[in-house]
Design a protein around this motif. Sequence first.
Motif, PDB file in Angstrom:
ATOM      1  N   MET A   1      42.727  25.806   1.322  1.00  0.00           N
ATOM      2  CA  MET A   1      41.998  25.093   0.323  1.00  0.00           C
ATOM      3  C   MET A   1      42.489  25.527  -1.044  1.00  0.00           C
ATOM      4  SD  MET A   1      38.098  24.493   0.276  1.00  0.00           S
ATOM      5  CE  MET A   1      37.036  24.402   1.173  1.00  0.00           C
ATOM      6  N   THR A   2      42.668  24.529  -1.825  1.00  0.00           N
ATOM      7  CA  THR A   2      43.206  24.804  -3.151  1.00  0.00           C
ATOM      8  C   THR A   2      42.057  24.976  -4.130  1.00  0.00           C
ATOM      9  OG1 THR A   2      43.313  22.527  -3.769  1.00  0.00           O
ATOM     10  CG2 THR A   2      45.269  23.450  -2.730  1.00  0.00           C
ATOM     11  N   VAL A   3      42.394  25.490  -5.263  1.00  0.00           N
ATOM     12  CA  VAL A   3      41.420  25.733  -6.311  1.00  0.00           C
ATOM     13  C   VAL A   3      40.848  24.403  -6.794  1.00  0.00           C
ATOM     14  CG1 VAL A   3      41.159  26.644  -8.668  1.00  0.00           C
ATOM     15  CG2 VAL A   3      42.533  27.864  -7.010  1.00  0.00           C
ATOM     16  N   GLU A   4      41.668  23.415  -6.844  1.00  0.00           N
ATOM     17  CA  GLU A   4      41.203  22.100  -7.303  1.00  0.00           C
ATOM     18  C   GLU A   4      40.186  21.523  -6.319  1.00  0.00           C
ATOM     19  OE1 GLU A   4      44.662  19.729  -7.732  1.00  0.00           O
ATOM     20  OE2 GLU A   4      45.362  20.868  -9.439  1.00  0.00           O
ATOM     21  N   THR A   5      40.379  21.732  -5.063  1.00  0.00           N
ATOM     22  CA  THR A   5      39.451  21.237  -4.053  1.00  0.00           C
ATOM     23  C   THR A   5      38.127  21.986  -4.164  1.00  0.00           C
ATOM     24  OG1 THR A   5      41.385  21.032  -2.622  1.00  0.00           O
ATOM     25  CG2 THR A   5      39.286  20.703  -1.612  1.00  0.00           C
ATOM     26  N   VAL A   6      38.199  23.274  -4.348  1.00  0.00           N
ATOM     27  CA  VAL A   6      36.982  24.078  -4.463  1.00  0.00           C
ATOM     28  C   VAL A   6      36.222  23.672  -5.724  1.00  0.00           C
ATOM     29  CG1 VAL A   6      36.122  26.432  -4.840  1.00  0.00           C
ATOM     30  CG2 VAL A   6      37.919  26.029  -3.178  1.00  0.00           C
ATOM     31  N   VAL A   7      36.936  23.477  -6.816  1.00  0.00           N
ATOM     32  CA  VAL A   7      36.295  23.073  -8.066  1.00  0.00           C
ATOM     33  C   VAL A   7      35.666  21.700  -7.900  1.00  0.00           C
ATOM     34  CG1 VAL A   7      36.743  22.416 -10.478  1.00  0.00           C
ATOM     35  CG2 VAL A   7      37.736  24.491  -9.555  1.00  0.00           C
ATOM     36  N   SER A   8      36.347  20.815  -7.227  1.00  0.00           N
ATOM     37  CA  SER A   8      35.806  19.466  -7.050  1.00  0.00           C
ATOM     38  C   SER A   8      34.606  19.489  -6.103  1.00  0.00           C
ATOM     39  CB  SER A   8      36.917  18.532  -6.612  1.00  0.00           C
ATOM     40  OG  SER A   8      36.816  18.114  -5.315  1.00  0.00           O
ATOM     41  N   VAL A   9      34.615  20.314  -5.074  1.00  0.00           N
ATOM     42  CA  VAL A   9      33.468  20.420  -4.155  1.00  0.00           C
ATOM     43  C   VAL A   9      32.288  21.062  -4.892  1.00  0.00           C
ATOM     44  CG1 VAL A   9      32.629  21.634  -2.087  1.00  0.00           C
ATOM     45  CG2 VAL A   9      34.827  20.499  -2.038  1.00  0.00           C
ATOM     46  N   VAL A  10      32.545  22.110  -5.645  1.00  0.00           N
ATOM     47  CA  VAL A  10      31.474  22.796  -6.376  1.00  0.00           C
ATOM     48  C   VAL A  10      30.895  21.870  -7.432  1.00  0.00           C
ATOM     49  CG1 VAL A  10      30.995  24.702  -7.989  1.00  0.00           C
ATOM     50  CG2 VAL A  10      32.320  25.114  -5.924  1.00  0.00           C
ATOM     51  N   SER A  11      31.758  21.158  -8.164  1.00  0.00           N
ATOM     52  CA  SER A  11      31.224  20.242  -9.179  1.00  0.00           C
ATOM     53  C   SER A  11      30.466  19.096  -8.533  1.00  0.00           C
ATOM     54  CB  SER A  11      32.309  19.752 -10.120  1.00  0.00           C
ATOM     55  OG  SER A  11      33.421  19.263  -9.467  1.00  0.00           O
ATOM     56  N   GLY A  12      30.883  18.618  -7.382  1.00  0.00           N
ATOM     57  CA  GLY A  12      30.133  17.578  -6.667  1.00  0.00           C
ATOM     58  C   GLY A  12      28.792  18.102  -6.186  1.00  0.00           C
ATOM     59  N   PHE A  13      28.809  19.364  -5.690  1.00  0.00           N
ATOM     60  CA  PHE A  13      27.571  19.994  -5.236  1.00  0.00           C
ATOM     61  C   PHE A  13      26.616  20.205  -6.407  1.00  0.00           C
ATOM     62  CE2 PHE A  13      25.132  23.907  -4.403  1.00  0.00           C
ATOM     63  CZ  PHE A  13      24.419  23.482  -3.281  1.00  0.00           C
ATOM     64  N   VAL A  14      27.130  20.656  -7.543  1.00  0.00           N
ATOM     65  CA  VAL A  14      26.310  20.853  -8.737  1.00  0.00           C
ATOM     66  C   VAL A  14      25.765  19.517  -9.221  1.00  0.00           C
ATOM     67  CG1 VAL A  14      26.372  21.550 -11.181  1.00  0.00           C
ATOM     68  CG2 VAL A  14      27.413  23.004  -9.445  1.00  0.00           C
ATOM     69  N   ALA A  15      26.564  18.479  -9.165  1.00  0.00           N
ATOM     70  CA  ALA A  15      26.111  17.150  -9.583  1.00  0.00           C
ATOM     71  C   ALA A  15      25.010  16.653  -8.652  1.00  0.00           C
ATOM     72  CB  ALA A  15      27.289  16.184  -9.612  1.00  0.00           C
ATOM     73  N   ALA A  16      25.184  16.839  -7.330  1.00  0.00           N
ATOM     74  CA  ALA A  16      24.172  16.421  -6.362  1.00  0.00           C
ATOM     75  C   ALA A  16      22.889  17.235  -6.554  1.00  0.00           C
ATOM     76  CB  ALA A  16      24.711  16.579  -4.943  1.00  0.00           C
ATOM     77  N   LEU A  17      23.054  18.538  -6.752  1.00  0.00           N
ATOM     78  CA  LEU A  17      21.899  19.403  -6.988  1.00  0.00           C
ATOM     79  C   LEU A  17      21.184  19.015  -8.274  1.00  0.00           C
ATOM     80  CD1 LEU A  17      20.450  21.856  -5.793  1.00  0.00           C
ATOM     81  CD2 LEU A  17      21.884  23.299  -7.225  1.00  0.00           C
ATOM     82  N   SER A  18      21.919  18.696  -9.288  1.00  0.00           N
ATOM     83  CA  SER A  18      21.345  18.253 -10.557  1.00  0.00           C
ATOM     84  C   SER A  18      20.592  16.947 -10.381  1.00  0.00           C
ATOM     85  CB  SER A  18      22.453  18.110 -11.593  1.00  0.00           C
ATOM     86  OG  SER A  18      21.951  17.607 -12.796  1.00  0.00           O
ATOM     87  N   LEU A  19      21.174  16.016  -9.608  1.00  0.00           N
ATOM     88  CA  LEU A  19      20.508  14.744  -9.332  1.00  0.00           C
ATOM     89  C   LEU A  19      19.216  14.982  -8.564  1.00  0.00           C
ATOM     90  CD1 LEU A  19      20.534  11.638  -9.378  1.00  0.00           C
ATOM     91  CD2 LEU A  19      21.768  11.731  -7.212  1.00  0.00           C
ATOM     92  N   CYS A  20      19.239  15.835  -7.537  1.00  0.00           N
ATOM     93  CA  CYS A  20      18.026  16.139  -6.755  1.00  0.00           C
ATOM     94  C   CYS A  20      16.958  16.768  -7.650  1.00  0.00           C
ATOM     95  CB  CYS A  20      18.362  17.078  -5.600  1.00  0.00           C
ATOM     96  SG  CYS A  20      19.316  16.286  -4.298  1.00  0.00           S
ATOM     97  N   PHE A  21      17.368  17.697  -8.497  1.00  0.00           N
ATOM     98  CA  PHE A  21      16.417  18.364  -9.389  1.00  0.00           C
ATOM     99  C   PHE A  21      15.794  17.368 -10.362  1.00  0.00           C
ATOM    100  CE2 PHE A  21      15.361  20.773 -13.254  1.00  0.00           C
ATOM    101  CZ  PHE A  21      14.423  21.633 -12.704  1.00  0.00           C
ATOM    102  N   SER A  22      16.584  16.460 -10.902  1.00  0.00           N
ATOM    103  CA  SER A  22      16.041  15.477 -11.852  1.00  0.00           C
ATOM    104  C   SER A  22      15.115  14.491 -11.141  1.00  0.00           C
ATOM    105  CB  SER A  22      17.171  14.755 -12.588  1.00  0.00           C
ATOM    106  OG  SER A  22      17.970  14.032 -11.700  1.00  0.00           O
ATOM    107  N   VAL A  23      15.437  14.099  -9.885  1.00  0.00           N
ATOM    108  CA  VAL A  23      14.534  13.219  -9.123  1.00  0.00           C
ATOM    109  C   VAL A  23      13.229  13.957  -8.827  1.00  0.00           C
ATOM    110  CG1 VAL A  23      14.215  12.082  -6.885  1.00  0.00           C
ATOM    111  CG2 VAL A  23      16.350  11.780  -8.145  1.00  0.00           C
ATOM    112  N   PHE A  24      13.334  15.233  -8.413  1.00  0.00           N
ATOM    113  CA  PHE A  24      12.139  16.029  -8.135  1.00  0.00           C
ATOM    114  C   PHE A  24      11.276  16.158  -9.385  1.00  0.00           C
ATOM    115  CE2 PHE A  24      10.213  20.269  -8.466  1.00  0.00           C
ATOM    116  CZ  PHE A  24       9.284  20.188  -7.443  1.00  0.00           C
ATOM    117  N   THR A  25      11.905  16.440 -10.527  1.00  0.00           N
ATOM    118  CA  THR A  25      11.181  16.576 -11.792  1.00  0.00           C
ATOM    119  C   THR A  25      10.516  15.262 -12.186  1.00  0.00           C
ATOM    120  OG1 THR A  25      12.770  18.250 -12.506  1.00  0.00           O
ATOM    121  CG2 THR A  25      11.396  17.272 -14.211  1.00  0.00           C
ATOM    122  N   TYR A  26      11.206  14.151 -11.992  1.00  0.00           N
ATOM    123  CA  TYR A  26      10.650  12.837 -12.319  1.00  0.00           C
ATOM    124  C   TYR A  26       9.420  12.546 -11.447  1.00  0.00           C
ATOM    125  CZ  TYR A  26      10.122   7.799 -12.546  1.00  0.00           C
ATOM    126  OH  TYR A  26       9.605   6.559 -12.682  1.00  0.00           O
TER     127      TYR A  26
END
Length: 162
Positions: A1-26
């Motif tokens: 696994m390359t660094v770019e893949t890890v960064v893209s997975v982590v940023s996707g996970f952070v984006a999904a987590l952020s979306l879940c948190f904002s839906v929960f807050t709403y």
Amino acid sequence: MTVETVVSVVSGFVAALSLCFSVFTYVRDNRLKKRADEQERKLKELQLALSEIRLRREAEEERKRSESKVEARHVSVGPKKHKLRVANTGWVTVANVTCEVVGEAGPYDLMQDKEPYERLEPGESFDEWMILAMGCASKFTVVTRWTDPDGKECSRENIVSV
């Protein structure tokens, strides 16, 4: 696994987590707002009911303040001395106060030397001597009559117990 893949997975996970948190807050904020609106509605209903009760109570007190009432009751002065106390228990000054024993069951004699009592302020009273004979009923009726401030003739039946 390359660094770019890890960064893209982590940023996707952070984006999904952020979306879940904002839906929960709403959703949470929406529920809290509904609860607050419901509580505010109930509070307004209670305040309205309290205002109505307060207005009714004030109207009743105002009615009582303009009401006249004269009562008679027995007062024992000693073992064989008795008085009939006539008192203004209303909220207004009354005039021409008299009392009369109804029927034959009453006292032997009621000395009405103070009647008609010209003016009786609220809370004031006057006494009339009574002579009770043997066999006198323990309860009898006395009718009090008076004139209220509007000039209206009023009366009240009082059951007096000895």
